[in-house]
Write a protein that holds these residues in place. Structure first.
Motif, mmCIF file in Angstrom:
data_model
loop_
_atom_site.group_PDB
_atom_site.id
_atom_site.type_symbol
_atom_site.label_atom_id
_atom_site.label_comp_id
_atom_site.label_asym_id
_atom_site.label_seq_id
_atom_site.Cartn_x
_atom_site.Cartn_y
_atom_site.Cartn_z
ATOM 1 N N VAL A 117 0.834 -1.196 0.000
ATOM 2 C CA VAL A 117 0.000 0.000 0.000
ATOM 3 C C VAL A 117 0.873 1.252 0.000
ATOM 4 C CG1 VAL A 117 -1.726 1.293 1.284
ATOM 5 C CG2 VAL A 117 -1.808 -1.203 1.251
ATOM 6 N N GLN A 118 0.645 2.102 -0.963
ATOM 7 C CA GLN A 118 1.303 3.403 -1.009
ATOM 8 C C GLN A 118 0.220 4.434 -1.301
ATOM 9 O OE1 GLN A 118 4.505 4.080 -0.337
ATOM 10 N NE2 GLN A 118 4.891 1.937 0.102
ATOM 11 N N GLN B 188 5.026 10.193 4.537
ATOM 12 C CA GLN B 188 3.723 10.259 3.904
ATOM 13 C C GLN B 188 3.496 9.043 3.010
ATOM 14 O OE1 GLN B 188 3.109 13.653 1.405
ATOM 15 N NE2 GLN B 188 1.002 13.114 0.896
ATOM 16 N N GLY B 189 2.340 8.399 3.170
ATOM 17 C CA GLY B 189 1.987 7.260 2.333
ATOM 18 C C GLY B 189 2.537 5.928 2.786
ATOM 19 N N ILE B 190 3.331 5.887 3.864
ATOM 20 C CA ILE B 190 3.879 4.625 4.365
ATOM 21 C C ILE B 190 2.959 4.093 5.463
ATOM 22 C CG2 ILE B 190 5.810 3.508 5.550
ATOM 23 C CD1 ILE B 190 6.379 4.280 2.675
ATOM 24 N N THR B 191 2.585 2.822 5.368
ATOM 25 C CA THR B 191 1.672 2.255 6.350
ATOM 26 C C THR B 191 2.365 2.040 7.694
ATOM 27 O OG1 THR B 191 2.193 -0.039 5.788
ATOM 28 C CG2 THR B 191 0.417 1.026 4.543
ATOM 29 N N ILE B 192 1.553 1.924 8.719
ATOM 30 C CA ILE B 192 2.071 1.655 10.063
ATOM 31 C C ILE B 192 2.818 0.333 10.079
ATOM 32 C CG2 ILE B 192 1.397 1.154 12.449
ATOM 33 C CD1 ILE B 192 -1.002 3.067 11.983
ATOM 34 N N LEU B 193 2.267 -0.681 9.415
ATOM 35 C CA LEU B 193 2.932 -1.987 9.387
ATOM 36 C C LEU B 193 4.287 -1.899 8.706
ATOM 37 C CD1 LEU B 193 2.947 -5.057 9.838
ATOM 38 C CD2 LEU B 193 1.810 -5.299 7.630
#
Length: 362
Positions: A263-264, A288-293
């Motif tokens: 996901v981005q 920005q755009g980086i998931t928590i996981l």
């Protein structure tokens, strides 16, 4: 919180359709408790291919009454590295890294229950449903099971042999209708008035769902409805059931597809996050755009996760401060969302500060 990884031996391998195999893993006596599962749950297999560690989830197919082994079904997917590896290269006697069973798409069974179970499956969506069907028929002698199963043609039907055995053994309590959108017909069949394999032409759609339930009305008023397949089939089946006044809380879904996505998001913002996993606290800077996981994995943390596609729910955690954007959610209910639950594999920051807690499983 971190799931322990076990090395399990491949006990048996069977071809269950033209493009799918079933793998049986031997469960050592000492690990039987760890691999106790509920019907409908899945295993996560971890394997390094071409220098990259891959994690893929596959539904358990066997009956819960036999815990000497655990069985999964794997359909070969175009460009699917893990599915091709499991179909083409894995052999009996090999050992694979496997995490313990997980998943929310389950049936709670009780031998005294008197229920009607309706299952709607397409393609490999039969895999978790097969476990539930076998388990219901074994554990609940007063319940009845109805399956509407769609495929492109006869060669694509997974576990047809198992399903036919169940049809014969539990003829009074089990009904399955096969739907084929592009059936293969031989010249002899064109001139015959009878065929050994009975099916309806079509898909799991509104017309066939309405026909199915009218033809096989609930044996018991306590009816449950389970749906598993690709996204469009899920949405259409659920909408039709709701249109037939089936209460939403009696419908359970499992979406197959979109696994392993990275996901981005163009939305969201850079942020700082404090994340609690067991006794550890991680201070993260999220781009920005980086998931928590993804940020957790990049930091060396070991959060629970599996599919990375917003499908399995393994990476669910509670957002106690801040706001996020979720790219996809196929598992959390409205109640869970309202209670603060999010999927870390799909969540990017939508506020400057976040605080997240991975709660220990009960």
């Amino acid at each position: 919180m971190k799931k322990k990884v076990f090395k399990l031996e491949v006990l048996k391998k069977e071809q269950v359709s033209a493009e799918a195999v079933s793998l049986f893993f031997k469960i050592p006596l000492a690990e039987k408790k760890a691999f106790h599962f509920k019907p409908g749950q899945f295993l996560t297999i971890i394997h390094t291919l071409e220098g990259e560690s891959l994690r893929r989830s596959y539904s358990i197919c066997n009956d819960i009454t036999d815990n000497s082994y655990v069985q999964i079904g794997v359909k070969k997917v175009k460009n699917g590295r893990m599915s091709r590896f499991l179909n083409e290269e894995v052999k009996v006697g090999d050992y694979l890294a496997v995490e313990v069973p997980m998943g929310r798409f389950t049936a709670e069974l009780d031998s005294t229950q008197y229920k009607s179970y309706y299952f709607f499956a397409a393609g490999s969506g039969i895999t978790p449903i097969l476990s539930m069907v076998k388990s219901v028929l074994s554990v609940e002698p007063y319940s009845r099971v109805y399956v509407l199963y769609g495929n492109r043609n006869q060669e694509q039907i997974m576990f047809k042999g198992d399903l036919e055995i169940l049809s014969e053994r539990f003829a009074d309590r089990f009904t399955i209708i096969y739907l084929l959108s592009q059936p293969i017909r031989s010249w002899s069949e064109l001139w015959s008035t009878k065929t050994d394999f009975v099916y309806r032409k079509g898909r799991v759609d509104a017309i066939n769902i309405a026909w199915f339930i009218k033809e096989y009305p609930p044996y018991a008023q306590n009816a449950l409805y389970f749906i598993c397949g690709p996204g469009s089939m899920i949405a259409n089946t659920k909408a039709r059931l709701l249109g037939m006044d089936v209460p939403e809380n009696r419908i359970a879904i499992e979406r197959f597809g979109n696994l392993g996505t990275d996901v981005q998001s163009k939305g969201g913002m850079a942020a700082t996050a404090k994340v609690y996993i067991d006794e550890q606290v991680y201070e993260l800077k999220l781009k920005q755009g980086i998931t928590i996981l993804k940020a957790l994995l990049n930091s060396g943390a070991t959060p629970p996760y599996s599919c990375e596609g917003g499908v399995c729910g393994a990476c669910a955690c509670k957002l106690v401060k801040g706001a996020v954007l979720m790219a996809n959610n196929s598992v959390l209910t409205e109640e869970e969302l309202n209670a603060g639950w999010i999927l870390s594999c799909q969540s990017t920051a939508n506020s400057k500060k976040l605080e997240v807690v991975f709660e220990r499983e009960k």
